[in-house]
Design a protein around this motif. Sequence first.
Motif, PDB file in Angstrom:
ATOM      1  N   THR A   1      -0.644  -0.976  -0.315  1.00  0.00           N
ATOM      2  CA  THR A   1      -0.361  -2.400  -0.130  1.00  0.00           C
ATOM      3  C   THR A   1      -1.482  -3.116   0.611  1.00  0.00           C
ATOM      4  O   THR A   1      -1.958  -4.174   0.181  1.00  0.00           O
ATOM      5  CB  THR A   1       0.967  -2.589   0.631  1.00  0.00           C
ATOM      6  N   ARG A   2      -1.917  -2.569   1.713  1.00  0.00           N
ATOM      7  CA  ARG A   2      -2.964  -3.195   2.519  1.00  0.00           C
ATOM      8  C   ARG A   2      -4.257  -3.341   1.705  1.00  0.00           C
ATOM      9  O   ARG A   2      -4.892  -4.401   1.690  1.00  0.00           O
ATOM     10  CB  ARG A   2      -3.188  -2.342   3.765  1.00  0.00           C
ATOM     11  N   LEU A   3      -4.631  -2.283   1.000  1.00  0.00           N
ATOM     12  CA  LEU A   3      -5.840  -2.316   0.180  1.00  0.00           C
ATOM     13  C   LEU A   3      -5.728  -3.362  -0.924  1.00  0.00           C
ATOM     14  O   LEU A   3      -6.663  -4.123  -1.178  1.00  0.00           O
ATOM     15  CB  LEU A   3      -6.101  -0.934  -0.410  1.00  0.00           C
ATOM     16  N   THR A   4      -4.573  -3.411  -1.569  1.00  0.00           N
ATOM     17  CA  THR A   4      -4.363  -4.366  -2.656  1.00  0.00           C
ATOM     18  C   THR A   4      -4.440  -5.803  -2.144  1.00  0.00           C
ATOM     19  O   THR A   4      -5.112  -6.649  -2.744  1.00  0.00           O
ATOM     20  CB  THR A   4      -3.007  -4.117  -3.341  1.00  0.00           C
ATOM     21  N   HIS A   5      -3.772  -6.079  -1.044  1.00  0.00           N
ATOM     22  CA  HIS A   5      -3.775  -7.447  -0.499  1.00  0.00           C
ATOM     23  C   HIS A   5      -5.162  -7.895  -0.058  1.00  0.00           C
ATOM     24  O   HIS A   5      -5.527  -9.055  -0.229  1.00  0.00           O
ATOM     25  CB  HIS A   5      -2.801  -7.563   0.665  1.00  0.00           C
TER      26      HIS A   5
ATOM     27  N   ASN B   1      -6.676   2.614 -11.554  1.00  0.00           N
ATOM     28  CA  ASN B   1      -7.010   2.731 -12.970  1.00  0.00           C
ATOM     29  C   ASN B   1      -6.488   4.022 -13.586  1.00  0.00           C
ATOM     30  O   ASN B   1      -6.508   4.172 -14.796  1.00  0.00           O
ATOM     31  CB  ASN B   1      -8.531   2.688 -13.170  1.00  0.00           C
ATOM     32  N   PHE B   2      -6.080   4.974 -12.741  1.00  0.00           N
ATOM     33  CA  PHE B   2      -5.689   6.291 -13.218  1.00  0.00           C
ATOM     34  C   PHE B   2      -4.270   6.635 -12.779  1.00  0.00           C
ATOM     35  O   PHE B   2      -3.887   6.328 -11.655  1.00  0.00           O
ATOM     36  CB  PHE B   2      -6.598   7.380 -12.628  1.00  0.00           C
ATOM     37  N   ASP B   3      -3.533   7.317 -13.651  1.00  0.00           N
ATOM     38  CA  ASP B   3      -2.330   8.002 -13.213  1.00  0.00           C
ATOM     39  C   ASP B   3      -2.761   9.442 -12.916  1.00  0.00           C
ATOM     40  O   ASP B   3      -3.948   9.773 -13.027  1.00  0.00           O
ATOM     41  CB  ASP B   3      -1.211   7.927 -14.262  1.00  0.00           C
TER      42      ASP B   3
ATOM     43  N   VAL C   1      -6.493   5.022  -0.785  1.00  0.00           N
ATOM     44  CA  VAL C   1      -6.866   4.772  -2.171  1.00  0.00           C
ATOM     45  C   VAL C   1      -6.132   5.808  -3.007  1.00  0.00           C
ATOM     46  O   VAL C   1      -6.432   7.001  -2.946  1.00  0.00           O
ATOM     47  CB  VAL C   1      -8.391   4.886  -2.378  1.00  0.00           C
ATOM     48  N   SER C   2      -5.154   5.367  -3.751  1.00  0.00           N
ATOM     49  CA  SER C   2      -4.347   6.272  -4.572  1.00  0.00           C
ATOM     50  C   SER C   2      -3.610   5.444  -5.614  1.00  0.00           C
ATOM     51  O   SER C   2      -3.797   4.241  -5.718  1.00  0.00           O
ATOM     52  CB  SER C   2      -3.344   7.046  -3.705  1.00  0.00           C
ATOM     53  N   SER C   3      -2.727   6.116  -6.337  1.00  0.00           N
ATOM     54  CA  SER C   3      -1.891   5.394  -7.293  1.00  0.00           C
ATOM     55  C   SER C   3      -0.777   4.646  -6.571  1.00  0.00           C
ATOM     56  O   SER C   3      -0.172   3.748  -7.130  1.00  0.00           O
ATOM     57  CB  SER C   3      -1.271   6.356  -8.310  1.00  0.00           C
ATOM     58  N   GLY C   4      -0.500   5.044  -5.321  1.00  0.00           N
ATOM     59  CA  GLY C   4       0.577   4.421  -4.568  1.00  0.00           C
ATOM     60  C   GLY C   4       1.955   4.937  -4.952  1.00  0.00           C
ATOM     61  O   GLY C   4       2.961   4.416  -4.504  1.00  0.00           O
TER      62      GLY C   4
ATOM     63  N   ASN D   1      15.796  17.809  -5.812  1.00  0.00           N
ATOM     64  CA  ASN D   1      16.176  16.423  -6.121  1.00  0.00           C
ATOM     65  C   ASN D   1      15.008  15.461  -5.994  1.00  0.00           C
ATOM     66  O   ASN D   1      15.130  14.371  -5.456  1.00  0.00           O
ATOM     67  CB  ASN D   1      17.311  15.979  -5.195  1.00  0.00           C
ATOM     68  N   GLY D   2      13.838  15.847  -6.479  1.00  0.00           N
ATOM     69  CA  GLY D   2      12.684  14.971  -6.420  1.00  0.00           C
ATOM     70  C   GLY D   2      11.918  15.111  -5.122  1.00  0.00           C
ATOM     71  O   GLY D   2      12.200  15.970  -4.303  1.00  0.00           O
ATOM     72  N   PRO D   3      10.935  14.240  -4.910  1.00  0.00           N
ATOM     73  CA  PRO D   3      10.046  14.384  -3.765  1.00  0.00           C
ATOM     74  C   PRO D   3      10.653  14.013  -2.423  1.00  0.00           C
ATOM     75  O   PRO D   3      10.072  14.278  -1.386  1.00  0.00           O
ATOM     76  CB  PRO D   3       8.888  13.458  -4.107  1.00  0.00           C
ATOM     77  N   GLY D   4      11.827  13.411  -2.392  1.00  0.00           N
ATOM     78  CA  GLY D   4      12.441  13.055  -1.116  1.00  0.00           C
ATOM     79  C   GLY D   4      11.832  11.801  -0.520  1.00  0.00           C
ATOM     80  O   GLY D   4      11.171  11.028  -1.196  1.00  0.00           O
ATOM     81  N   ASN D   5      12.036  11.616   0.758  1.00  0.00           N
ATOM     82  CA  ASN D   5      11.593  10.402   1.427  1.00  0.00           C
ATOM     83  C   ASN D   5      10.264  10.567   2.145  1.00  0.00           C
ATOM     84  O   ASN D   5       9.944   9.799   3.041  1.00  0.00           O
ATOM     85  CB  ASN D   5      12.660   9.947   2.435  1.00  0.00           C
ATOM     86  N   ASP D   6       9.494  11.576   1.784  1.00  0.00           N
ATOM     87  CA  ASP D   6       8.204  11.786   2.429  1.00  0.00           C
ATOM     88  C   ASP D   6       7.296  10.585   2.168  1.00  0.00           C
ATOM     89  O   ASP D   6       7.301  10.007   1.088  1.00  0.00           O
ATOM     90  CB  ASP D   6       7.523  13.038   1.877  1.00  0.00           C
ATOM     91  N   PRO D   7       6.484  10.236   3.148  1.00  0.00           N
ATOM     92  CA  PRO D   7       5.549   9.129   2.913  1.00  0.00           C
ATOM     93  C   PRO D   7       4.465   9.535   1.924  1.00  0.00           C
ATOM     94  O   PRO D   7       4.148  10.702   1.778  1.00  0.00           O
ATOM     95  CB  PRO D   7       4.949   8.880   4.298  1.00  0.00           C
ATOM     96  N   TYR D   8       3.951   8.576   1.233  1.00  0.00           N
ATOM     97  CA  TYR D   8       2.832   8.800   0.342  1.00  0.00           C
ATOM     98  C   TYR D   8       1.818   7.695   0.580  1.00  0.00           C
ATOM     99  O   TYR D   8       2.032   6.822   1.411  1.00  0.00           O
ATOM    100  CB  TYR D   8       3.279   8.876  -1.119  1.00  0.00           C
ATOM    101  N   LEU D   9       0.727   7.737  -0.106  1.00  0.00           N
ATOM    102  CA  LEU D   9      -0.369   6.815   0.171  1.00  0.00           C
ATOM    103  C   LEU D   9      -0.037   5.402  -0.310  1.00  0.00           C
ATOM    104  O   LEU D   9      -0.189   5.073  -1.475  1.00  0.00           O
ATOM    105  CB  LEU D   9      -1.654   7.327  -0.478  1.00  0.00           C
TER     106      LEU D   9
END
Length: 86
Positions: A56-60, A67-69, A13-16, A45-53
């Motif tokens: 997709t599964r939750l949305t589907h 609701n929040f940034d 559960v996150s902004s994704g 150069n930004g956050p790189g290719n690290d995975p984040y939350l």
Amino acid sequence: MTAGTLRHDTYNVSSGRPVTNRDIADALEAVTPGLRLDLLPGRQNGPGNDPYLDTTRLTHETGFTPNFDVSAAVADYITWRADNPR
């Protein structure tokens, strides 16, 4: 909470979207008068290719949309914490 059944027992559960430590520090500084957070240098150069939350599964399965940034989430949490002691 209203889905009849779920296919999994764990969901992100996150902004994704990726968020940096600086994003969090900026949001905290925006809602806390006089706060200045110094962070050690991070990636240039930004956050790189690290995975984040990934949500997709939750949305589907539930129709979830955030609701929040980051700024709104930090502000909401700080306000909530003021009235909810540990």
